[in-house]
Design a protein around this motif. Structure first.
Motif, PDB file in Angstrom:
ATOM      1  N   LYS A 278      -3.379 -52.575 -54.636  1.00 58.51           N
ATOM      2  CA  LYS A 278      -4.811 -52.253 -54.531  1.00 58.51           C
ATOM      3  C   LYS A 278      -5.062 -51.125 -53.535  1.00 58.51           C
ATOM      4  N   LEU A 279      -4.158 -50.971 -52.585  1.00 54.06           N
ATOM      5  CA  LEU A 279      -4.320 -49.914 -51.587  1.00 54.06           C
ATOM      6  C   LEU A 279      -4.231 -48.516 -52.215  1.00 54.06           C
ATOM      7  N   PHE A 280      -3.585 -48.426 -53.377  1.00 55.91           N
ATOM      8  CA  PHE A 280      -3.495 -47.129 -54.064  1.00 55.91           C
ATOM      9  C   PHE A 280      -4.898 -46.596 -54.398  1.00 55.91           C
ATOM     10  N   TYR A 281      -5.833 -47.513 -54.709  1.00 58.64           N
ATOM     11  CA  TYR A 281      -7.192 -47.084 -55.047  1.00 58.64           C
ATOM     12  C   TYR A 281      -7.867 -46.412 -53.843  1.00 58.64           C
ATOM     13  N   ILE A 282      -7.655 -46.986 -52.643  1.00 58.94           N
ATOM     14  CA  ILE A 282      -8.230 -46.401 -51.427  1.00 58.94           C
ATOM     15  C   ILE A 282      -7.681 -44.993 -51.210  1.00 58.94           C
ATOM     16  N   ILE A 283      -6.376 -44.854 -51.425  1.00 63.66           N
ATOM     17  CA  ILE A 283      -5.726 -43.560 -51.225  1.00 63.66           C
ATOM     18  C   ILE A 283      -6.254 -42.522 -52.213  1.00 63.66           C
ATOM     19  N   TYR A 284      -6.403 -42.922 -53.463  1.00 66.52           N
ATOM     20  CA  TYR A 284      -6.904 -41.985 -54.473  1.00 66.52           C
ATOM     21  C   TYR A 284      -8.340 -41.558 -54.176  1.00 66.52           C
ATOM     22  N   VAL A 285      -9.153 -42.467 -53.659  1.00 68.93           N
ATOM     23  CA  VAL A 285     -10.532 -42.120 -53.288  1.00 68.93           C
ATOM     24  C   VAL A 285     -10.518 -41.021 -52.222  1.00 68.93           C
ATOM     25  N   GLY A 286      -9.667 -41.204 -51.199  1.00 66.65           N
ATOM     26  CA  GLY A 286      -9.559 -40.204 -50.143  1.00 66.65           C
ATOM     27  C   GLY A 286      -9.083 -38.855 -50.643  1.00 66.65           C
ATOM     28  N   ILE A 287      -8.088 -38.867 -51.519  1.00 67.81           N
ATOM     29  CA  ILE A 287      -7.535 -37.618 -52.053  1.00 67.81           C
ATOM     30  C   ILE A 287      -8.549 -36.900 -52.933  1.00 67.81           C
ATOM     31  N   ILE A 288      -9.198 -37.648 -53.826  1.00 68.36           N
ATOM     32  CA  ILE A 288     -10.171 -37.051 -54.750  1.00 68.36           C
ATOM     33  C   ILE A 288     -11.364 -36.469 -53.989  1.00 68.36           C
ATOM     34  N   ALA A 289     -11.814 -37.190 -52.940  1.00 68.53           N
ATOM     35  CA  ALA A 289     -12.941 -36.692 -52.138  1.00 68.53           C
ATOM     36  C   ALA A 289     -12.587 -35.367 -51.471  1.00 68.53           C
ATOM     37  N   SER A 290     -11.377 -35.270 -50.948  1.00 64.45           N
ATOM     38  CA  SER A 290     -10.961 -34.026 -50.292  1.00 64.45           C
ATOM     39  C   SER A 290     -10.835 -32.884 -51.291  1.00 64.45           C
ATOM     40  N   PHE A 291     -10.516 -33.214 -52.543  1.00 64.30           N
ATOM     41  CA  PHE A 291     -10.442 -32.175 -53.574  1.00 64.30           C
ATOM     42  C   PHE A 291     -11.844 -31.670 -53.939  1.00 64.30           C
ATOM     43  N   PHE A 292     -12.797 -32.592 -54.061  1.00 64.07           N
ATOM     44  CA  PHE A 292     -14.149 -32.213 -54.494  1.00 64.07           C
ATOM     45  C   PHE A 292     -14.932 -31.454 -53.430  1.00 64.07           C
ATOM     46  N   GLN A 293     -14.467 -31.487 -52.166  1.00 63.10           N
ATOM     47  CA  GLN A 293     -15.165 -30.675 -51.155  1.00 63.10           C
ATOM     48  C   GLN A 293     -15.107 -29.189 -51.496  1.00 63.10           C
ATOM     49  N   TYR A 294     -14.112 -28.814 -52.302  1.00 61.36           N
ATOM     50  CA  TYR A 294     -13.974 -27.408 -52.695  1.00 61.36           C
ATOM     51  C   TYR A 294     -15.188 -26.922 -53.494  1.00 61.36           C
ATOM     52  N   PHE A 295     -15.809 -27.816 -54.285  1.00 59.46           N
ATOM     53  CA  PHE A 295     -16.906 -27.429 -55.172  1.00 59.46           C
ATOM     54  C   PHE A 295     -18.264 -27.460 -54.482  1.00 59.46           C
TER      55      PHE A 295
END
Length: 398
Positions: A278-295
């Motif tokens: 389940k911790l993978f979901y937390i990690i993906y949220v963090g990674i995806i959020a950092s990617f979307f800051q670009y837009f």
């Protein structure tokens, strides 16, 4: 008994100087050079030396009186800052400014080890109370430090800022010097064999390997966001005071999220066989959020995305520490902890190095997005390899 009030006040003042220092050095370097790549280099160097200090300091630092060692390290740190800043100011070489942060990181680790050893040897009947107070002091300094640092940068010249920090370290040392000393028995033993045993235990524990992979995936993008944050804020034409408030906001949100997480997640869930997955979901949220800051073209939206990444890292860190303790018995944990600390910290200098490389060719926000993609691919490859191995094992059974 020692005067613990002076010890706590001295510790707070020490941590306050530390948090001001780690804030102002990258800001000054960026203001002076205009080079974003330096921010990644500073972060990588500071964590690179901390990797070394975390592995060898426990075997090098020995003391019969931890209070004495604490205030000596404070005085030494103040003198180092004063001396290196003088060399920087007389030569205009950024190298000396960066060296202040690097050497201060080593002394910070030494100071931490002495404080922990003092608590263990002299405050055994008040361990929980002492640790709670020290943790509160740390959080308070983390909130106030960046805000004060932003004000100092904008309102004072660089000479007065560094002189005040050097003096602050010495005053902190003086307060701890006034603490009545108690003789302490040496407690720092060589930990090389302990780390080797820890590596061996980890290699036999699939859950521990998964936690290390997860930690490095989230820490890479976390270190990228934190190291480049000054450039992102300043490039939006905001000043250092605003940057201080941004750090305050992120810290408050992070602390609140940890408190909320601890209220929601029960100890029973930690014992679940599916908890690590389940911790993978937390990690993906963090990674995806950092990617979307670009837009995001709005500063506040950019900060929101970066804050989500920091929140994900903070929540994951709490889950990691709790699950790690439950995963091993007491004897195993003593060996595993230093080994996992080393393996988990590798990602911090890597994140800084990646930012240093990519900012030479891309903007700060583009560089963070690229690191996010690398982190996403890294964790996804591990998941696919695990699924492949699990499927192969099932086929072998049949």
């Amino acid at each position: 008994m020692p005067n613990n009030k002076l010890l706590y006040i001295g510790r707070f003042l020490y941590l306050l100087q530390h948090n001001i220092l780690i804030f102002i050095i990258p800001v000054y370097v960026y203001k002076i050079t205009g080079e974003k790549s330096y921010l990644g280099i500073i972060f990588a160097m500071e964590w690179g030396v901390r990797l070394i200090s975390l592995s060898i300091l426990p075997s090098l630092l020995k003391s019969n009186n931890y209070i004495k060692s604490i205030y000596n390290s404070n005085f030494i740190q103040g003198l180092i800052i004063f001396s290196l800043f003088y060399l920087y100011y007389s030569s205009n070489m950024i190298f000396f400014l960066i060296s202040i942060g690097v050497l201060s990181s080593i002394l910070f680790d030494a100071n931490f080890l002495y404080v922990e050893s003092h608590i263990q040897n002299n405050l055994k009947d008040k361990v929980l109370e002492s640790q709670s107070l020290f943790q509160s002091i740390e959080q308070l300094s983390l909130l106030i430090g960046p805000m004060l640092a932003g004000l100092l940068i904008e309102k004072c010249n660089i000479i007065n800022v560094f002189l005040s920090i050097a003096l602050g370290y010495m005053v902190a040392g003086l307060l701890i010097y006034l603490t009545k000393k108690e003789p302490s028995q040496p407690n720092m033993k060589k930990n090389i064999n302990s780390i080797k045993r820890g590596f061996y235990i980890i290699l036999k524990t699939q859950g521990a390997i998964t936690l290390i992979i997860q930690t490095n995936a989230i820490n890479i993008i976390f270190s990228a966001c934190i190291s480049i944050l000054p450039a992102i804020v300043l490039d939006y034409k905001y000043d250092s005071i605003f940057l201080g408030w941004v750090n305050l906001f992120i810290s408050l949100v992070s602390i609140s999220s940890i408190f909320l997480y601890n209220k929601i997640v029960s100890e029973k869930e930690y014992h679940s066989s599916q908890f690590i997955n389940k911790l993978f979901y937390i990690i993906y949220v963090g990674i995806i959020a950092s990617f979307f800051q670009y837009f995001s073209e709005n500063m506040y939206l950019t900060i929101t995305f970066i804050s989500i990444t920091v929140i994900a890292d903070s929540i994951y860190s709490v889950a990691l520490r709790t699950k790690r303790q439950l995963m091993f018995n007491t004897n195993e944990f003593k060996n595993v902890l230093p080994a996992m600390m080393l393996l988990n910290a590798i990602s911090f200098p890597i994140g800084g190095i990646l930012i240093s490389i990519f900012t030479r060719f891309y903007s700060a926000k583009e560089s963070v997005a690229i690191v996010a993609i690398i982190s996403f691919i890294f964790i996804s490859i591990y998941i696919l390899l695990r699924l492949y191995n699990d499927r192969r094992k099932k086929l072998q059974i049949f």
